[in-house]
Design a protein around this motif. Structure first.
Motif, PDB file in Angstrom:
ATOM      1  N   GLY A 110       0.831  -1.205   0.000  1.00  0.00           N
ATOM      2  CA  GLY A 110       0.000   0.000   0.000  1.00  0.00           C
ATOM      3  C   GLY A 110       0.863   1.252   0.000  1.00  0.00           C
ATOM      4  N   ALA A 111       1.943   1.228   0.799  1.00  0.00           N
ATOM      5  CA  ALA A 111       2.834   2.393   0.856  1.00  0.00           C
ATOM      6  C   ALA A 111       3.561   2.565  -0.475  1.00  0.00           C
ATOM      7  CB  ALA A 111       3.833   2.235   1.996  1.00  0.00           C
ATOM      8  N   ALA A 112       4.038   1.453  -1.038  1.00  0.00           N
ATOM      9  CA  ALA A 112       4.765   1.542  -2.308  1.00  0.00           C
ATOM     10  C   ALA A 112       3.836   2.043  -3.411  1.00  0.00           C
ATOM     11  CB  ALA A 112       5.334   0.169  -2.673  1.00  0.00           C
ATOM     12  N   LEU A 113       2.569   1.614  -3.353  1.00  0.00           N
ATOM     13  CA  LEU A 113       1.601   2.074  -4.344  1.00  0.00           C
ATOM     14  C   LEU A 113       1.428   3.591  -4.238  1.00  0.00           C
ATOM     15  CD1 LEU A 113      -0.272   0.852  -6.460  1.00  0.00           C
ATOM     16  CD2 LEU A 113      -2.088   0.897  -4.767  1.00  0.00           C
ATOM     17  N   THR A 114       1.361   4.092  -3.029  1.00  0.00           N
ATOM     18  CA  THR A 114       1.272   5.539  -2.849  1.00  0.00           C
ATOM     19  C   THR A 114       2.508   6.214  -3.432  1.00  0.00           C
ATOM     20  OG1 THR A 114      -0.040   5.301  -0.853  1.00  0.00           O
ATOM     21  CG2 THR A 114       1.075   7.382  -1.156  1.00  0.00           C
ATOM     22  N   GLY A 115       3.690   5.673  -3.103  1.00  0.00           N
ATOM     23  CA  GLY A 115       4.908   6.259  -3.656  1.00  0.00           C
ATOM     24  C   GLY A 115       4.858   6.307  -5.175  1.00  0.00           C
ATOM     25  N   ALA A 116       4.445   5.209  -5.778  1.00  0.00           N
ATOM     26  CA  ALA A 116       4.410   5.133  -7.237  1.00  0.00           C
ATOM     27  C   ALA A 116       3.435   6.148  -7.807  1.00  0.00           C
ATOM     28  CB  ALA A 116       4.017   3.718  -7.665  1.00  0.00           C
ATOM     29  N   PHE A 117       2.242   6.239  -7.233  1.00  0.00           N
ATOM     30  CA  PHE A 117       1.265   7.176  -7.783  1.00  0.00           C
ATOM     31  C   PHE A 117       1.678   8.623  -7.553  1.00  0.00           C
ATOM     32  CE2 PHE A 117      -1.770   3.748  -8.513  1.00  0.00           C
ATOM     33  CZ  PHE A 117      -2.334   4.187  -9.688  1.00  0.00           C
ATOM     34  N   VAL A 118       2.408   8.892  -6.450  1.00  0.00           N
ATOM     35  CA  VAL A 118       2.882  10.250  -6.235  1.00  0.00           C
ATOM     36  C   VAL A 118       3.933  10.610  -7.291  1.00  0.00           C
ATOM     37  CG1 VAL A 118       4.243  11.673  -4.661  1.00  0.00           C
ATOM     38  CG2 VAL A 118       2.308  10.381  -3.801  1.00  0.00           C
ATOM     39  N   LEU A 119       4.812   9.666  -7.571  1.00  0.00           N
ATOM     40  CA  LEU A 119       5.801   9.887  -8.627  1.00  0.00           C
ATOM     41  C   LEU A 119       5.112  10.190  -9.956  1.00  0.00           C
ATOM     42  CD1 LEU A 119       8.496   9.087  -7.215  1.00  0.00           C
ATOM     43  CD2 LEU A 119       8.835   7.423  -9.011  1.00  0.00           C
ATOM     44  N   ALA A 120       4.158   9.331 -10.290  1.00  0.00           N
ATOM     45  CA  ALA A 120       3.467   9.498 -11.573  1.00  0.00           C
ATOM     46  C   ALA A 120       2.713  10.828 -11.610  1.00  0.00           C
ATOM     47  CB  ALA A 120       2.506   8.331 -11.797  1.00  0.00           C
ATOM     48  N   ALA A 121       2.098  11.191 -10.474  1.00  0.00           N
ATOM     49  CA  ALA A 121       1.312  12.431 -10.454  1.00  0.00           C
ATOM     50  C   ALA A 121       2.210  13.643 -10.684  1.00  0.00           C
ATOM     51  CB  ALA A 121       0.587  12.564  -9.121  1.00  0.00           C
ATOM     52  N   MET A 122       3.377  13.645 -10.046  1.00  0.00           N
ATOM     53  CA  MET A 122       4.281  14.778 -10.208  1.00  0.00           C
ATOM     54  C   MET A 122       4.716  14.889 -11.672  1.00  0.00           C
ATOM     55  SD  MET A 122       5.757  17.124  -8.393  1.00  0.00           S
ATOM     56  CE  MET A 122       5.774  16.469  -6.746  1.00  0.00           C
ATOM     57  N   GLY A 123       5.081  13.729 -12.243  1.00  0.00           N
ATOM     58  CA  GLY A 123       5.493  13.745 -13.643  1.00  0.00           C
ATOM     59  C   GLY A 123       4.369  14.231 -14.544  1.00  0.00           C
ATOM     60  N   ALA A 124       3.177  13.696 -14.310  1.00  0.00           N
ATOM     61  CA  ALA A 124       2.040  14.079 -15.153  1.00  0.00           C
ATOM     62  C   ALA A 124       1.777  15.578 -15.037  1.00  0.00           C
ATOM     63  CB  ALA A 124       0.801  13.290 -14.736  1.00  0.00           C
ATOM     64  N   PHE A 125       1.901  16.103 -13.835  1.00  0.00           N
ATOM     65  CA  PHE A 125       1.672  17.529 -13.619  1.00  0.00           C
ATOM     66  C   PHE A 125       2.641  18.364 -14.440  1.00  0.00           C
ATOM     67  CE2 PHE A 125       2.858  21.224 -10.848  1.00  0.00           C
ATOM     68  CZ  PHE A 125       1.700  21.949 -11.032  1.00  0.00           C
ATOM     69  N   TYR A 126       3.922  18.024 -14.375  1.00  0.00           N
ATOM     70  CA  TYR A 126       4.905  18.793 -15.144  1.00  0.00           C
ATOM     71  C   TYR A 126       4.714  18.600 -16.649  1.00  0.00           C
ATOM     72  CZ  TYR A 126       7.679  19.980 -10.980  1.00  0.00           C
ATOM     73  OH  TYR A 126       8.118  20.477  -9.784  1.00  0.00           O
ATOM     74  N   LEU A 127       4.326  17.397 -17.066  1.00  0.00           N
ATOM     75  CA  LEU A 127       4.109  17.185 -18.495  1.00  0.00           C
ATOM     76  C   LEU A 127       2.940  18.029 -18.987  1.00  0.00           C
ATOM     77  CD1 LEU A 127       4.596  13.357 -19.100  1.00  0.00           C
ATOM     78  CD2 LEU A 127       6.039  15.228 -19.889  1.00  0.00           C
ATOM     79  N   LEU A 128       1.866  18.061 -18.198  1.00  0.00           N
ATOM     80  CA  LEU A 128       0.701  18.849 -18.607  1.00  0.00           C
ATOM     81  C   LEU A 128       1.045  20.330 -18.647  1.00  0.00           C
ATOM     82  CD1 LEU A 128      -2.066  16.949 -16.621  1.00  0.00           C
ATOM     83  CD2 LEU A 128      -1.805  17.071 -19.098  1.00  0.00           C
ATOM     84  N   LEU A 129       1.946  20.743 -17.736  1.00  0.00           N
ATOM     85  CA  LEU A 129       2.374  22.140 -17.734  1.00  0.00           C
ATOM     86  C   LEU A 129       3.401  22.424 -18.819  1.00  0.00           C
ATOM     87  CD1 LEU A 129       3.108  23.240 -14.067  1.00  0.00           C
ATOM     88  CD2 LEU A 129       1.399  24.166 -15.607  1.00  0.00           C
TER      89      LEU A 129
END
Ligand code: HDD
Ligand code: HEM
Ligand code: HEM
Lengths: 332, 467
Positions: free
Chosen positions: B201-220
């Protein structure tokens, strides 16, 4: 076995006080020593990388108390509830003030975090002394092993005196730390203060003898029953003398080590005075929680005595490694 | 239940839930930072698999590791200061429980302090502050040590909880228990699945946080190289851990509950009547007054199948237990469990879609999926917390399942009266709200500044003379 765990517990607590002592004291002396933005920043970054490791020894101390003397853990923590909650809030504020300080580079932000850091550190130094004072004095334990000390009974006159002594001792500890780690005028100031705090400590320590005897005869009469325990305060005296000599010769590293030894001797003296109780009752026996009636069952202690030394050796290795790596650089 | 016990429960539930929000991220990020640092330090063009990396790629990993270390540091600080109260609260608020169970869980808690917190905190200073002061090798090792320390601390604390869910390896009288077998405590069958499920569960959170940050910068349209790396690592990590979360770890955790805590299981699944061939309820409201599940949509016989792999096996319902043995709030257990499983399924679905697009090299251009990745990460927190609520409220009315009731576990009212408990609970509420605001503020600043370019060391090809 119970005595062994008493010693281990005392050792962990001593490590905690010696290590966290220099960063708690640094907080208490923050505005006294650090004049201006730049110097305060230097004090803060001198302890920034190590305070967390130091404070972790408190957590370990709590764990060891829970492990070895669960009844004392349960009784003391619930009885001192209100006082401990305030300790927790101070610890929270202080930790975040250190960690968050360098996140925003603005004088106004630094003033805010520095204020929290200084006040919380000074109060914590006092509160640690208050806790020790209450243990030495004894608490009103009932037949069921529990007690209740309301906030303003925790802060009784004797405990407050010990609190002030603790503030002084930890300030001296951090002054002698910064005497080594700080350069320039900041270092000069720390060295001057470290020199002054030594006689202050001696006087304060001497003054405390009488009140301590008043609240707990055993602290002094204990030396008659077990004459060898005289070694402990004697070692403290030698450590202080060594410190004075080292300071006079400008050997600040050695002076710091001597100050650590002095604190160790002071705590050992207190522990020897309390032994074989772990939490003395004010009414005396049979209400006191002793190392025998508060201890965990034999098998739990037998198992733990196998892994605990391993953990300590490992911890000594990585703390030595980490502090050497971090403190290899010249004083800043 | 007396009011002072209720106050202790509320305070503990609030402080532990707040604390847990931070270790989730440090444990998750710790794993990915250790991975990024390892690639940056060990990767070389001639190595194989994940370690086959050019210097440019290693630079990207190093820069990413440094960026995440900043977020890690702030999160870790909050995790530490909110963790210390918990260690104390066993004594302050649950003195009777500590007295009763100290002979067993004193072990795991002291083990945690001795073996993991000391490791973690000694090396954290080196990792965070030492980047410019220590050798690249020390810096890499300290990243790995911090990761190991945090996962070890997860182990010991989950071992504590697993023992409370399913006590093993103890002996004792009615007044207190003590350790009989250390080995049994460390190999508790409950722990064997709870630990990987929780860490997943913790690793899943880490992974989704990583992906979210990347997605945010890509969209920007900012920090392209960094963003692509984060999305790639995050999405692949999310797929792995989302699948593991459902099978085998979630499935096996469910089996443990079914065997060892049947009343909890009946509440989680909303089974009021004992029945053969029980249906798997997708939607339905439990009504404890009428003892019925209302507005039901269900898959017939599937629950029996999932628990025992036979469509016709019997599932015990809440009717086979006296109400005094029901969890204190059946609907809370039921809904939290549904939220965890529902979110787990949706997150796994998203991870599959994103991985597919990544593989077809379409992900970085698909704004819809990037949007979905960007807003998905809070739901991993919700799933984690919901899982814990299921476990902890489901364990009621016991603190130590089958041995000690929660109502008998609190500190005596004379030591900690309800009024003082409410005062300190309010104190924690106020302080923690302030901390939460500061935390968000600081994280937003770090995100706004973005990653910096840091070269990986040592270089695989010595720099040419004169360059
Ligand atoms: C992102 C987090 C996350 C996700 C997606 C899932 N879980 Fe979970 N689950 C947890 C996070 C979690 C947790 C927070 O980690 C818990 C709480 C206690 C524990 O050790 O793990 C947990 C506990 C937990 C329990 C034990 C409850 C108890 O002890 O009473 C079961 C049976 C499941 N989970 C089953 C599942 C299934 C079948 C999932 C399928 C989708 C699932 N979980 C997804
Ligand atoms: C793994 C370590 C944990 C331990 C040892 C632990 C232990 C406890 C204890 C002693 C209580 C109080 C007694 C009781 O009400 O049953 C409790 C209750 C509770 N805990 Fe945990 N807990 C752990 C983790 C968590 C986490 C991570 C969460 C949430 C994210 C959580 C949520 C709760 C809640 C909501 C309650 C209140 C349940 C109720 O009173 O109905 N716990 N836990
Ligand atoms: C009742 C339950 C809990 C207690 C008593 C507790 C206690 C603590 C303490 C005292 C600290 C500070 C350590 C330090 O000084 O370095 C801490 C931090 C930490 N805790 Fe907890 N904790 C609990 C629940 C949990 C849970 C459920 C997990 C994860 C499974 C967890 C994982 C961590 C981690 C990884 C840290 C390191 C700091 C961080 O990463 O934020 N804790 N905890």
């Amino acid at each position: 076995m119970h005595t062994l765990w008493f010693l281990l517990l005392a050792a962990v607590i001593t490590v905690y006080v010696v290590l966290d002592g220099f960063d708690l004291g640094a907080g208490a002396l923050f505005f006294l020593l650090g004049r201006g933005e730049e110097e305060r920043g230097r004090i803060s970054s001198a302890i920034g990388p190590v305070w967390d490791g130091n404070e972790t020894w408190l957590v370990v101390g709590g764990g060891v108390l829970f492990l070895s003397f669960p009844r004392a853990y349960a009784g003391a923590f619930s009885g001192l509830y209100f006082g401990l909650m305030i300790v927790l809030w101070l610890l929270i504020g202080r930790g975040l003030a250190i960690e968050f300080r360098h996140q925003i580079d603005h004088p106004l932000w630094h003033q805010a975090t520095d204020f929290v850091f200084a006040v919380a550190s000074a109060l914590l130094a006092i509160v640690l002394g208050v806790a020790l004072g209450n243990v030495v004095r004894g608490v009103p334990i009932g037949a069921n092993g529990y007690f209740h000390l309301p906030l303003f009974s925790i802060l009784n006159w004797y405990a407050l005196l010990v609190g002030l002594l603790a503030l002084l001792v930890l300030s001296a500890q951090s002054a002698s730390f910064l005497a080594v780690r700080a350069a320039g005028t900041l270092g000069e100031r720390a060295r001057k203060l470290a020199r002054r705090l030594v006689p202050a400590q001696i006087i304060a320590g001497a003054i405390m003898v009488w009140p301590t005897y008043a609240v707990r005869h055993h602290m002094l009469t204990g030396f008659g029953d077990h004459p060898w325990t005289i070694i402990l305060p004697a070692a403290g005296a030698i450590a202080i003398l060594t410190e004075i000599v080292a300071q006079a010769r400008g050997r600040w590293g050695r002076a710091f080590v001597a100050n650590c030894a002095a604190i160790t001797a002071l705590l050992a003296t207190a522990a020897a005075g309390v032994y074989p109780d772990i939490l003395p009752a004010r009414q005396g026996h049979p209400f006191s929680l002793t190392i025998d009636n508060a201890a965990a069952a034999a098998h739990s202690l037998d198992v733990a005595i196998v892994w605990f030394p391993i953990g300590m050796v490992l911890a000594a290795c990585y703390f030595t490694y980490a502090y050497r790596t971090l403190f290899r650089s010249p004083p800043a | 239940m007396s009011s002072y016990v209720l106050v202790d429960r509320l305070q503990f539930a609030f402080t532990v839930t707040f604390h847990y929000m931070f270790p989730i991220l440090t444990m998750g990020l710790g794993l990915f930072i250790a991975y990024l640092k390892t690639v940056s330090y060990v990767g070389r063009p001639h190595r194989r698999w994940l370690l086959r990396k050019t210097d440019e790629e290693r630079d990207a990993h190093e820069s990413a590791a440094r960026f995440w270390a900043k977020i890690f540091a702030v999160t870790f600080a909050v995790g530490v200061v909110t963790g210390i109260p918990l260690e104390f609260e066993f004594g302050t608020n649950w003195a009777a429980f500590s007295n009763y169970a100290g002979g067993v869980i004193g072990q795991t808690l002291a083990l945690e302090g001795t073996f993991s917190f000391l490791l973690e905190s000694a090396f954290l200073g080196v990792f965070i502050y030492g980047a410019s002061r220590v050798s690249p090798r020390s810096h890499w090792l300290s990243a790995v040590a911090v990761f190991i320390g945090s996962w070890l601390s997860g182990f010991f604390i989950v071992a504590t909880d697993a023992w409370m869910q399913h006590p093993v390896g103890y002996a004792g009288t009615g007044k207190s228990v003590h350790l009989k077998s250390f080995w049994a405590l460390m190999t508790n069958p409950w722990l064997i699945w709870q630990y990987p499920h929780n860490m997943g569960g913790a690793a899943l959170t880490g992974a989704f946080v990583l992906a979210a940050m990347g997605a945010f910068y890509l969209l920007l349209g900012r920090h392209e190289r960094f963003a692509r790396l984060c999305v790639t690592v995050g999405v692949v990590g999310a797929l792995i851990f989302a699948v593991l979360q459902i099978f085998p770890t979630g499935d096996q955790s469910g089996e443990n509950v079914y065997h060892d805590q049947p009343a909890t299981f009946a509440s989680m699944e909303g089974v009021f009547q004992t029945q053969r061939g029980a249906p798997l309820v997708i939607i339905g409201n439990p009504n404890t007054q009428t003892r019925q599940l209302e507005s039901v949509i269900a898959l017939p016989k599937f629950l029996s199948f999932l628990t025992s792999h036979h469509f016709t096996s019997v599932v015990r319902g809440l009717d086979s237990f006296p109400t005094s043995l029901w969890p204190s709030s059946v609907p809370l257990v039921y809904y939290s469990y549904r939220i965890m499983v529902g979110l787990g399924t949706l997150l796994a679905l998203l991870a599959v879609i994103a991985t597919y697009l990544l593989w077809r090299r379409k992900l970085f251009r698909s704004r819809t999926v990037l949007w979905a990745l960007m807003i998905a990460f809070p739901f991993t927190y919700i799933a984690n917390i919901a899982g814990w609520v299921t476990a902890e409220v489901g364990r009621q009315p016991w603190v130590v399942y089958g041995l000690l009731r929660t109502s008998a576990a609190a500190s005596p009212a004379q030591s900690v009266p309800a009024g003082i408990g409410i005062f300190t609970l309010l104190g924690f509420l106020g302080l923690y709200i302030l901390i939460a605001i500061l935390y968000v503020l600081l994280i937003v600043r770090i995100v706004a500044r973005g990653p910096e370019d840091v070269p990986a060391r040592p270089r695989s090809v010595p720099a040419a003379v004169g360059v």
